[in-house]
Design a protein around this motif. Structure first.
Motif, PDB file in Angstrom:
ATOM      1  N   VAL A 203      12.227 -23.185   8.832  1.00  0.00           N
ATOM      2  CA  VAL A 203      12.153 -23.688   7.433  1.00  0.00           C
ATOM      3  C   VAL A 203      12.607 -22.426   6.705  1.00  0.00           C
ATOM      4  CG1 VAL A 203      10.710 -24.462   5.699  1.00  0.00           C
ATOM      5  CG2 VAL A 203      10.721 -25.603   7.708  1.00  0.00           C
ATOM      6  N   SER A 204      13.585 -22.506   5.423  1.00  0.00           N
ATOM      7  CA  SER A 204      13.871 -21.657   4.617  1.00  0.00           C
ATOM      8  C   SER A 204      13.261 -22.218   3.256  1.00  0.00           C
ATOM      9  CB  SER A 204      15.297 -21.525   4.504  1.00  0.00           C
ATOM     10  OG  SER A 204      15.555 -20.580   3.330  1.00  0.00           O
ATOM     11  N   GLU A 205      12.262 -21.639   2.632  1.00  0.00           N
ATOM     12  CA  GLU A 205      11.623 -21.918   1.380  1.00  0.00           C
ATOM     13  C   GLU A 205      10.985 -20.766   0.526  1.00  0.00           C
ATOM     14  OE1 GLU A 205      10.129 -23.455  -1.716  1.00  0.00           O
ATOM     15  OE2 GLU A 205      10.929 -24.967  -0.184  1.00  0.00           O
ATOM     16  N   LEU A 206      11.504 -20.748  -0.847  1.00  0.00           N
ATOM     17  CA  LEU A 206      10.786 -19.835  -1.644  1.00  0.00           C
ATOM     18  C   LEU A 206       9.254 -19.775  -2.013  1.00  0.00           C
ATOM     19  CD1 LEU A 206      13.879 -19.683  -4.213  1.00  0.00           C
ATOM     20  CD2 LEU A 206      13.222 -17.979  -2.906  1.00  0.00           C
ATOM     21  N   SER A 207       8.773 -20.966  -1.920  1.00  0.00           N
ATOM     22  CA  SER A 207       7.538 -20.986  -2.286  1.00  0.00           C
ATOM     23  C   SER A 207       6.649 -20.582  -1.185  1.00  0.00           C
ATOM     24  CB  SER A 207       7.108 -22.814  -2.663  1.00  0.00           C
ATOM     25  OG  SER A 207       5.618 -22.851  -2.525  1.00  0.00           O
ATOM     26  N   PRO A 208       5.497 -19.811  -1.366  1.00  0.00           N
ATOM     27  CA  PRO A 208       4.607 -19.525  -0.256  1.00  0.00           C
ATOM     28  C   PRO A 208       3.660 -20.685   0.235  1.00  0.00           C
ATOM     29  CG  PRO A 208       4.108 -18.325  -2.385  1.00  0.00           C
ATOM     30  CD  PRO A 208       5.325 -19.020  -2.538  1.00  0.00           C
TER      31      PRO A 208
END
Length: 358
Positions: A203-208
């Protein structure tokens, strides 16, 4: 009965309305839980989109705003119309919420009824909605589920079917590697289906918070922050330099699509799951030289039975994605406000139209 009625952009009202008449070949369902979908939010902020504007009735339903909202819902059969003999009062069910012309082939062998002219959705294009105490639906669109599946979790079967159809469109199989761009509700559910089928999920995602949700829910093997790491390099390292077998674009963000184009191997597949409100661009030369397939996906088509079986088997756990439960009166102030202004803190907020279970 109480229902959430969409009048126009920014105008949703909780009203008392008459329940729909029970007709031959239909089923009345007492709604247990209804999820708030991103489509509902788009209608509230930017619509009407799927909702037929006031004075412009939908060509199949014949309805226009105001309409009752809600298309992700579960419930219990409370009444059967004439001719419905294969369901019983008390059965737990979910709905495949399509509005489709009667002359379209919607049999088990059809693979394109969801692409038929003027297709729309119950809870958007008319015919009632899950954000009401009960709803009447044609038997074709009602799917029985096991009583062992909790009704709150069952409300997520509709968006899970979106993810299931997207994964099926990709052709990605057990033992392969897939990248999911974006860990919002659909991204997380896409990862859930992939993981259940034995695919290694990145998964690639900015939100921690969303990255952590993917890990805690056990649906991602790796959760990368594209602001801190080179996602393409990480994927290549994980795959021995080849790249991912498949990728799923779940954000409608250009840079995410570009990253996925680089992250997939030659002859890899990219499935665009998100709804884009503006044109996108991509490197046509790269598409040709890597022989990459880019595929669109919308909704589902004969996907509910397999999706339900996946949930009933225990291979999919939907509980981690239920992050809030509210009553109908809190739909806008609690539900929509959270998902619009604090969307990192929530995945799926469920609404109980009757207030039961709260």
């Amino acid at each position: 009965m109480k229902a959430a009625r969409y009048y126009d952009r920014g105008d949703i009202r909780i009203e008392d309305i008459e329940q729909q008449p029970l007709e031959p070949g239909t089923v009345r369902i007492d709604v247990a839980w209804c999820g708030i979908c991103g489509t509902d939010l788009h209608e509230y902020l930017d619509g009407p989109i799927f909702v037929p504007a006031h004075g412009h009735p939908h060509p199949i339903s014949g309805e226009s705003a105001p309409v009752t909202l809600g298309h992700e819902f579960s419930g219990t059969v409370s009444e059967l119309g004439e001719g419905v003999t294969d369901l019983a009062v008390g059965d737990h069910v979910v709905v495949e919420p399509y509005i489709i012309r009667d002359d379209v082939d919607t049999s088990a062998s059809s693979n394109d009824y969801h692409l038929s002219p003027d297709m729309n959705f119950i809870g958007l294009g008319g015919r009632g909605g899950g954000l009401s105490e009960n709803i009447v639906v044609k038997r074709r669109w009602v799917h029985r589920i096991s009583n062992d599946v909790a009704l709150d979790e069952a409300a997520l079967i509709e968006p899970l079917s979106v993810a299931f159809h997207a994964v099926k469109r990709s052709g990605v199989a057990a033992g392969q590697v897939a990248v999911v761009g974006g860990a919002g509700p659909i991204g997380l559910l896409t990862a859930t289906v992939l993981h259940a089928l034995g695919v290694t999920v990145v998964v690639s995602e900015l939100s921690p918070l969303r990255r952590q949700k993917a890990i805690d829910a056990g649906v991602a093997d790796y959760a990368l922050n594209p602001a801190e790491v080179d996602v393409v390099a990480e994927v290549r390292e994980l795959t021995g330099g080849k790249g991912a077998d498949g990728a799923f674009e779940c954000t409608s963000v250009q840079v995410v699509f570009d990253t996925l184009m680089d992250a997939v191997r030659p002859t890899g597949v990219i499935v665009v799951v998100s709804i884009w409100g503006k044109p996108a661009t991509f490197d046509m030369h790269k598409l040709v030289m890597k022989e990459v397939d880019v595929r669109g996906t919308i909704g589902y088509v004969n996907s509910h039975p397999e999706t339900i079986a996946l949930v009933e088997s225990g291979k999919v756990d939907l509980k981690p994605f239920i992050t809030g439960k509210i009553g109908l009166e809190g739909l806008v102030d609690e539900g929509f406000d959270t998902l619009i202004n604090r969307n990192e803190t929530a995945v799926k907020i469920l609404v109980s139209p009757s207030g039961a279970g709260l």
